[in-house]
Design a protein around this motif. Sequence first.
Motif, mmCIF file in Angstrom:
data_model
loop_
_atom_site.group_PDB
_atom_site.id
_atom_site.type_symbol
_atom_site.label_atom_id
_atom_site.label_comp_id
_atom_site.label_asym_id
_atom_site.label_seq_id
_atom_site.Cartn_x
_atom_site.Cartn_y
_atom_site.Cartn_z
ATOM 1 N N LYS A 77 6.167 -55.448 -0.040
ATOM 2 C CA LYS A 77 5.328 -54.429 0.039
ATOM 3 C C LYS A 77 5.891 -53.349 -0.818
ATOM 4 O O LYS A 77 5.291 -52.581 -1.263
ATOM 5 N N ASP A 78 7.112 -53.137 -0.846
ATOM 6 C CA ASP A 78 7.976 -52.022 -1.612
ATOM 7 C C ASP A 78 8.295 -52.527 -3.075
ATOM 8 O O ASP A 78 8.672 -53.555 -3.288
ATOM 9 N N LYS A 79 7.423 -51.916 -3.967
ATOM 10 C CA LYS A 79 7.529 -52.410 -5.347
ATOM 11 C C LYS A 79 8.498 -51.516 -5.822
ATOM 12 O O LYS A 79 8.161 -51.546 -7.424
ATOM 13 N N SER A 80 9.289 -50.996 -5.477
ATOM 14 C CA SER A 80 10.548 -50.015 -6.190
ATOM 15 C C SER A 80 11.121 -51.204 -6.910
ATOM 16 O O SER A 80 11.533 -52.287 -6.488
ATOM 17 N N PRO A 81 11.428 -50.947 -8.153
ATOM 18 C CA PRO A 81 11.866 -52.167 -8.939
ATOM 19 C C PRO A 81 13.265 -52.191 -9.100
ATOM 20 O O PRO A 81 13.935 -53.431 -9.580
ATOM 21 N N PHE A 82 14.038 -51.231 -8.594
ATOM 22 C CA PHE A 82 15.789 -51.526 -8.738
ATOM 23 C C PHE A 82 16.286 -51.416 -7.296
ATOM 24 O O PHE A 82 15.769 -50.594 -6.454
ATOM 25 N N LYS A 83 17.273 -51.976 -7.089
ATOM 26 C CA LYS A 83 18.159 -51.967 -5.851
ATOM 27 C C LYS A 83 19.036 -50.599 -6.220
ATOM 28 O O LYS A 83 19.363 -50.088 -7.189
ATOM 29 N N THR A 84 19.236 -49.985 -4.905
ATOM 30 C CA THR A 84 19.826 -48.742 -4.905
ATOM 31 C C THR A 84 21.346 -48.918 -4.321
ATOM 32 O O THR A 84 21.827 -48.037 -3.936
ATOM 33 N N ALA A 85 21.741 -50.104 -4.759
ATOM 34 C CA ALA A 85 23.387 -50.583 -4.224
ATOM 35 C C ALA A 85 23.852 -51.496 -5.394
ATOM 36 O O ALA A 85 22.988 -52.273 -5.859
ATOM 37 N N GLU A 108 27.006 -48.864 -1.809
ATOM 38 C CA GLU A 108 25.641 -48.217 -1.437
ATOM 39 C C GLU A 108 26.358 -46.434 -0.919
ATOM 40 O O GLU A 108 26.945 -46.392 -0.234
ATOM 41 N N PRO A 109 25.583 -45.729 -1.528
ATOM 42 C CA PRO A 109 25.977 -44.211 -1.106
ATOM 43 C C PRO A 109 25.686 -44.076 0.509
ATOM 44 O O PRO A 109 24.888 -44.531 1.195
ATOM 45 N N ASP A 110 27.054 -43.922 1.219
ATOM 46 C CA ASP A 110 26.876 -43.599 2.735
ATOM 47 C C ASP A 110 26.754 -45.227 3.312
ATOM 48 O O ASP A 110 26.595 -45.031 4.756
ATOM 49 N N GLU A 111 26.995 -46.130 2.724
ATOM 50 C CA GLU A 111 26.891 -47.480 3.283
ATOM 51 C C GLU A 111 27.899 -48.321 2.540
ATOM 52 O O GLU A 111 27.114 -49.077 1.690
ATOM 53 N N VAL A 112 28.990 -48.268 2.668
ATOM 54 C CA VAL A 112 30.063 -49.095 1.931
ATOM 55 C C VAL A 112 30.742 -50.023 2.816
ATOM 56 O O VAL A 112 31.125 -49.521 3.921
ATOM 57 N N PHE A 113 30.842 -51.331 2.614
ATOM 58 C CA PHE A 113 31.513 -52.222 3.609
ATOM 59 C C PHE A 113 31.685 -53.462 2.823
ATOM 60 O O PHE A 113 31.333 -54.000 1.650
ATOM 61 N N ALA A 114 32.771 -54.299 3.299
ATOM 62 C CA ALA A 114 33.219 -55.524 2.940
ATOM 63 C C ALA A 114 32.640 -56.667 4.038
ATOM 64 O O ALA A 114 32.920 -56.390 5.246
ATOM 65 N N ALA A 115 32.248 -57.747 3.637
ATOM 66 C CA ALA A 115 31.680 -58.703 4.634
ATOM 67 C C ALA A 115 32.000 -59.902 4.188
ATOM 68 O O ALA A 115 32.749 -60.140 2.992
ATOM 69 N N ILE A 116 32.098 -60.965 5.343
ATOM 70 C CA ILE A 116 32.652 -62.256 5.051
ATOM 71 C C ILE A 116 31.723 -63.248 5.666
ATOM 72 O O ILE A 116 31.105 -62.747 6.846
ATOM 73 N N THR A 191 34.818 -46.713 2.879
ATOM 74 C CA THR A 191 34.351 -45.443 2.804
ATOM 75 C C THR A 191 34.364 -45.088 0.938
ATOM 76 O O THR A 191 35.092 -46.192 0.492
ATOM 77 N N GLU A 192 33.633 -44.148 0.697
ATOM 78 C CA GLU A 192 33.411 -44.312 -0.983
ATOM 79 C C GLU A 192 34.726 -43.763 -1.470
ATOM 80 O O GLU A 192 35.164 -44.367 -2.652
ATOM 81 N N SER A 193 35.554 -42.938 -0.643
ATOM 82 C CA SER A 193 36.919 -42.650 -1.339
ATOM 83 C C SER A 193 37.782 -43.566 -1.349
ATOM 84 O O SER A 193 38.664 -43.894 -2.171
ATOM 85 N N ALA A 194 37.768 -44.499 -0.447
ATOM 86 C CA ALA A 194 38.658 -45.821 -0.321
ATOM 87 C C ALA A 194 38.391 -46.479 -1.233
ATOM 88 O O ALA A 194 39.317 -47.265 -2.023
ATOM 89 N N VAL A 195 36.997 -46.949 -1.880
ATOM 90 C CA VAL A 195 36.809 -47.817 -2.849
ATOM 91 C C VAL A 195 36.968 -47.190 -4.325
ATOM 92 O O VAL A 195 37.264 -47.920 -5.237
ATOM 93 N N CYS A 196 37.006 -45.898 -4.281
ATOM 94 C CA CYS A 196 37.410 -45.270 -5.418
ATOM 95 C C CYS A 196 38.891 -44.963 -5.835
ATOM 96 O O CYS A 196 39.119 -44.392 -6.790
ATOM 97 N N SER A 197 39.741 -45.476 -4.796
ATOM 98 C CA SER A 197 41.109 -45.436 -4.870
ATOM 99 C C SER A 197 41.918 -46.423 -5.820
ATOM 100 O O SER A 197 41.293 -47.468 -6.115
#
Length: 226
Positions: A77-85, A108-116, A191-197
């Motif tokens: 239903k969401d027709k937004s064409p692009f992912k925001t992450a 993603e802004p304010d939602e950064v994580f590593a998963a397995i 965190t954003e700062s962690a992944v930008c280090s």
Amino acid sequence: MFITPELFTFFRELAENNDRAWFAENRSRYERYVKVPLLEFIRAFATPLHSLSPNYSAVPRVGGSLFRIYRDIRFSKDKSPFKTAAGIHFRHNAGKDAHAPGFYLHLEPDEVFAAIGIWGPRGPALRSIRQFIADHADEWTQILSDPAFTEVYHRNLATDALKRAPKGFDPNHPLIEDLKRKHFVAAAPLTESAVCSDDFPEHLYAVWNCGTDYMSYLTRAVNLPW
């Protein structure tokens, strides 16, 4: 440094302007701050990944280890064409899609994580995982209760599950809540700062290394070599 604050700035603005005209005007920013550096990151992480497991691959291309930015809107239903992450997924060599076992990085802004783990395994694979957990309950319990694991992976990415015991499994099994699960994914917040280090590749390796017992278990559960 591969990932920069400009990546998150781009996605914040894209979330407010999710249309093809805006993206066309800002495509060069996507290429410069998202696509190119993440492909370089994937290429550079091939060696650390191989030391985690030789059966997982870093494929430095869009549609390989880097998820496409275009959303599949055919049945949404969401027709937004692009992912925001941005998403990076290092899949098992035998896996052909996102439902294979893998290591995942979400930016993603304010939602950064590593998963397995494994997201949405198909019918036979899901049945195999559930049976493996039922047959190797002690090992599964030990992995999930290990402080070395729980101190890093202290939140579950997916909570949806069956309301009743899956067919063929004892409703009174001590791990019945795990057997009801539809996804088997553990996530470690970043965190954003962690992944930008500058040392982020080393930090990410350490995070994923804490989850190798979990990954080994699930890989073996779907009859693949770890």
